[in-house]
Design a protein around this motif. Structure first.
Motif, PDB file in Angstrom:
ATOM      1  N   PHE A 176       0.791  -1.238   0.000  1.00 61.78           N
ATOM      2  CA  PHE A 176       0.000   0.000   0.000  1.00 61.78           C
ATOM      3  C   PHE A 176       0.824   1.291   0.000  1.00 61.78           C
ATOM      4  N   GLY A 177       2.094   1.194   0.430  1.00 61.70           N
ATOM      5  CA  GLY A 177       2.909   2.414   0.572  1.00 61.70           C
ATOM      6  C   GLY A 177       2.914   3.233  -0.714  1.00 61.70           C
ATOM      7  N   GLY A 178       2.670   4.540  -0.587  1.00 61.86           N
ATOM      8  CA  GLY A 178       2.613   5.396  -1.770  1.00 61.86           C
ATOM      9  C   GLY A 178       1.273   5.291  -2.483  1.00 61.86           C
ATOM     10  N   ASN A 179       0.236   4.978  -1.723  1.00 66.27           N
ATOM     11  CA  ASN A 179      -1.108   4.906  -2.328  1.00 66.27           C
ATOM     12  C   ASN A 179      -1.393   6.180  -3.128  1.00 66.27           C
ATOM     13  N   PRO A 180      -1.894   6.044  -4.359  1.00 66.24           N
ATOM     14  CA  PRO A 180      -2.037   7.221  -5.225  1.00 66.24           C
ATOM     15  C   PRO A 180      -3.003   8.287  -4.699  1.00 66.24           C
ATOM     16  N   VAL A 181      -4.024   7.862  -3.952  1.00 66.02           N
ATOM     17  CA  VAL A 181      -4.958   8.859  -3.397  1.00 66.02           C
ATOM     18  C   VAL A 181      -4.240   9.675  -2.316  1.00 66.02           C
ATOM     19  N   ALA A 182      -3.462   8.979  -1.489  1.00 68.39           N
ATOM     20  CA  ALA A 182      -2.677   9.679  -0.457  1.00 68.39           C
ATOM     21  C   ALA A 182      -1.645  10.595  -1.129  1.00 68.39           C
ATOM     22  N   CYS A 183      -1.052  10.136  -2.230  1.00 63.80           N
ATOM     23  CA  CYS A 183      -0.058  10.967  -2.921  1.00 63.80           C
ATOM     24  C   CYS A 183      -0.700  12.230  -3.499  1.00 63.80           C
ATOM     25  N   ALA A 184      -1.924  12.092  -4.019  1.00 66.36           N
ATOM     26  CA  ALA A 184      -2.621  13.261  -4.571  1.00 66.36           C
ATOM     27  C   ALA A 184      -2.831  14.297  -3.464  1.00 66.36           C
ATOM     28  N   ALA A 185      -3.241  13.813  -2.284  1.00 67.38           N
ATOM     29  CA  ALA A 185      -3.410  14.728  -1.142  1.00 67.38           C
ATOM     30  C   ALA A 185      -2.046  15.308  -0.753  1.00 67.38           C
ATOM     31  N   GLY A 186      -1.020  14.473  -0.794  1.00 65.49           N
ATOM     32  CA  GLY A 186       0.333  14.892  -0.407  1.00 65.49           C
ATOM     33  C   GLY A 186       0.861  16.030  -1.264  1.00 65.49           C
ATOM     34  N   CYS A 187       0.529  16.008  -2.552  1.00 63.62           N
ATOM     35  CA  CYS A 187       0.987  17.100  -3.429  1.00 63.62           C
ATOM     36  C   CYS A 187       0.399  18.436  -2.961  1.00 63.62           C
ATOM     37  N   VAL A 188      -0.874  18.412  -2.554  1.00 62.92           N
ATOM     38  CA  VAL A 188      -1.513  19.640  -2.047  1.00 62.92           C
ATOM     39  C   VAL A 188      -0.832  20.073  -0.748  1.00 62.92           C
ATOM     40  N   VAL A 189      -0.572  19.104   0.116  1.00 64.79           N
ATOM     41  CA  VAL A 189       0.069  19.410   1.405  1.00 64.79           C
ATOM     42  C   VAL A 189       1.417  20.102   1.161  1.00 64.79           C
ATOM     43  N   LEU A 190       2.223  19.544   0.271  1.00 65.61           N
ATOM     44  CA  LEU A 190       3.550  20.141   0.022  1.00 65.61           C
ATOM     45  C   LEU A 190       3.424  21.548  -0.553  1.00 65.61           C
ATOM     46  N   ASP A 191       2.493  21.729  -1.494  1.00 65.25           N
ATOM     47  CA  ASP A 191       2.255  23.066  -2.069  1.00 65.25           C
ATOM     48  C   ASP A 191       1.942  24.084  -0.986  1.00 65.25           C
TER      49      ASP A 191
END
Ligand code: PLP
Length: 390
Positions: free
Chosen positions: A276-291
């Motif tokens: 599961f690591g790097g789940n794409p839904v979590a990554c999509a949220a992560g991009c917003v978090v980093l921004d």
């Protein structure tokens, strides 16, 4: 049966749950089932950096769910690559591995270190007292916390735990057989305890001399919370491996191991992995978090954090018989009390503010990074009432 009774009936009793039934959450507030509002200075234990129900996170998640929710790490996924490129760039690191949780990131970081040390006769991984790195066997092995390891020994071999901030202990114990040290620039669960400048400088000097890796566990103090992207930046440190998690997934489980050039080519296909690591839904949220962290929130943590600390120092002066020390930086703050802190946490909750107590006597403040000076003033006002009363 109430929800609390049902929980106790069916869950292993690992958590001392707070008797609060949350209905919904928005921004810096959560609401219980009776409609009562709470100002959230706990932020899901430093997870909800952008507050609750952030519209950009929800949009990104919805968009990704419509594309795909899970493929497995067999496949190339643009959203993972997007996140990892941003993370590597922000951290000035070469390689990234995505996990689900903080403990998993630390577990992987220690495996990476061992693999790097294999063939060089470097095996010992060193951690420090009062630290917290998670609940897996490897993490527990470098924490030296009896409470968490009681009854489950033996832990992982060739590990050691040295007293935190003790420079002599570093000189005496680190040597050519040392493989890695793992430490938090600001210990979170340990009660918001900052590494001393001298401690970090000594680590760096000894790394130059003995050639071991420095692993910075930035799971709680990283990603903008202290006003810089990483907590270790306050020391000018350049670690070899960095671990992050908590706020990275915007509320979804996501962690990462970041490695520099020294370890960039250590792992080959099959050496490490996860379903599961790097789940794409979590990554999509992560991009917003980093921004949001890079564009706005890191700065807010610095500025609003300065205000919070000025107010905490005021309150310390007002209540010298109760407060021993103000600790931390940015929006990672602790009040070390002269007595136990649980009663104050309950009293704050009754007044509509969520904080927690760590290490028995440290009131901990980990608000979302979107908080304002006014929110801090509200918390200080209520804390003042509570300190006067109890
Ligand atoms: N490292 C630090 C510094 C933490 O604060 C935590 C959790 O509190 C962890 C690691 C473990 O993270 P997780 O609970 O996601 O496994």
């Amino acid at each position: 049966m109430s929800l609390i009774e049902r929980e106790s009936e069916v869950f292993f009793h690992t958590y001392k749950r707070i008797p609060l039934e949350i209905d919904r959450a928005e921004g810096v507030y959560v609401y219980d089932t009776s409609g009562k509002e709470y100002l959230d200075f706990f932020a899901g234990l430093a997870v909800n950096a952008l507050g609750h129900h952030h519209p950009k996170i929800i949009d990104a998640i919805e968009k990704q769910i419509r594309r795909y929710m899970h493929l497995s790490n067999y496949y190339i996924q643009d959203v993972q690559i997007e996140l990892v490129e941003r993370l590597a760039h922000a951290a000035n690191m070469k390689k990234v591995f995505l996990s689900n949780t903080g403990a998993e990131a630390n577990e992987g970081a220690m495996k990476l270190a061992r693999k790097w040390g294999a063939g060089k006769n470097k095996k010992t991984i060193v951690g420090f007292t009062n630290s917290f790195h998670g609940r897996t066997f490897a993490a527990l092995s470098v924490m030296g916390n009896e409470k968490y390891a009681s009854g489950i020994t033996p832990l992982v071999g060739d590990t050691a735990v040295l007293p935190f901030n003790d420079v002599d202990a570093l000189h005496k114990n680190l040597n050519t057989h040392s493989c890695a040290v793992i430490f938090e620039a600001i210990q979170g669960e340990g009660g918001i305890v900052e590494a001393s400048e001298e401690f970090v400088e000594t680590l760096v000097k000894l790394r130059d001399k003995h050639d071991f890796l420095i692993i910075a566990d930035e799971i709680q103090c990283g990603l903008g919370r202290t006003g810089s992207f990483f907590g270790y930046e306050h020391y000018g440190l350049e670690p070899d491996i960095v671990t992050v998690a908590k706020s990275l997934g915007g509320g979804l489980p996501l962690g990462a191991i970041l490695g520099n050039n020294t370890v960039g080519d250590v792992w080959q296909p099959g050496d490490h992995g996860t379903t599961f690591g790097g789940n794409p839904v979590a990554c999509a949220a992560g991009c917003v978090v980093l921004d949001e962290i890079e564009n706005r929130l890191m700065k807010n943590a610095e500025i609003t954090g300065r205000h919070l600390f000025a107010r905490l120092h005021e309150i310390k002066q007002k209540f010298p018989a109760i407060i021993e020390e103000v600790r931390g930086t940015g929006l990672m703050a602790g009040l070390k009390l002269i007595r136990e802190g649980d009663g104050y946490v309950t009293a704050m909750r009754e007044r509509g503010v969520l904080i927690n107590c760590t290490n028995k006597d440290v009131l901990r403040f980990l608000p979302p990074l979107i908080v304002t000076k006014e929110h801090c003033d509200e918390v200080i006002g209520k804390l003042s009432e509570v300190l006067k009363e109890l």
